[in-house]
Design an enzyme around this catalytic site. Sequence first.
Site, mmCIF file in Angstrom:
data_model
loop_
_atom_site.group_PDB
_atom_site.id
_atom_site.type_symbol
_atom_site.label_atom_id
_atom_site.label_comp_id
_atom_site.label_asym_id
_atom_site.label_seq_id
_atom_site.Cartn_x
_atom_site.Cartn_y
_atom_site.Cartn_z
ATOM 1 N N LEU A 67 44.541 34.203 47.882
ATOM 2 C CA LEU A 67 44.422 35.660 47.962
ATOM 3 C C LEU A 67 45.683 36.193 48.642
ATOM 4 O O LEU A 67 45.703 36.546 49.812
ATOM 5 C CB LEU A 67 43.159 36.049 48.736
ATOM 6 N N HIS A 68 46.772 36.187 47.883
ATOM 7 C CA HIS A 68 48.077 36.563 48.415
ATOM 8 C C HIS A 68 48.797 37.400 47.368
ATOM 9 O O HIS A 68 48.592 37.209 46.179
ATOM 10 C CB HIS A 68 48.876 35.288 48.735
ATOM 11 N N ALA A 69 49.633 38.312 47.785
ATOM 12 C CA ALA A 69 50.468 39.157 46.917
ATOM 13 C C ALA A 69 49.658 39.858 45.823
ATOM 14 O O ALA A 69 48.890 40.754 46.119
ATOM 15 C CB ALA A 69 51.638 38.375 46.366
ATOM 16 N N PRO A 109 46.999 39.025 43.824
ATOM 17 C CA PRO A 109 45.532 39.055 43.942
ATOM 18 C C PRO A 109 45.060 39.909 45.124
ATOM 19 O O PRO A 109 44.040 40.593 45.035
ATOM 20 C CB PRO A 109 45.143 37.589 44.142
#
Length: 89
Positions: free
Chosen positions: A14-16, A18
Site C-alpha cells: 500500500l504505497h504510492a 495504491p
Amino acid sequence: MKQITVTVIDPVGLHARPATVAVNQASKFPKCDINVAFKGREVNMKSIMGVMSLGIPTQSEITISCSGEDEDDAIAKIEATLREQKIIA
C-alpha cells in the site's frame, strides 16, 4: 463503527499509486472518520502521508475502520474500489 480486515495483494504493497487510490476513495466521505491500522499503528486514511508512513508491504493484513454518518456506504465503497483495483483480497 464498521471495520474490515483484509490482505494487501498489490505487488508494491500500500504505497504510492495504491495508497493514492485508497486516500482518494476515503476522501469522498467527509462525514466519516476513516482509519487504516497496521502492526499496532493507526492513521487517518484520508492522509496520503499517513497511509504511506505505515510502510505496508504486500501480503500484509490491515484493518480499515469507518465511523460516522455514512459509515456503511463508506466501508462498502472503499472495499469495492480496493478490490476492483486488485489492491486487496
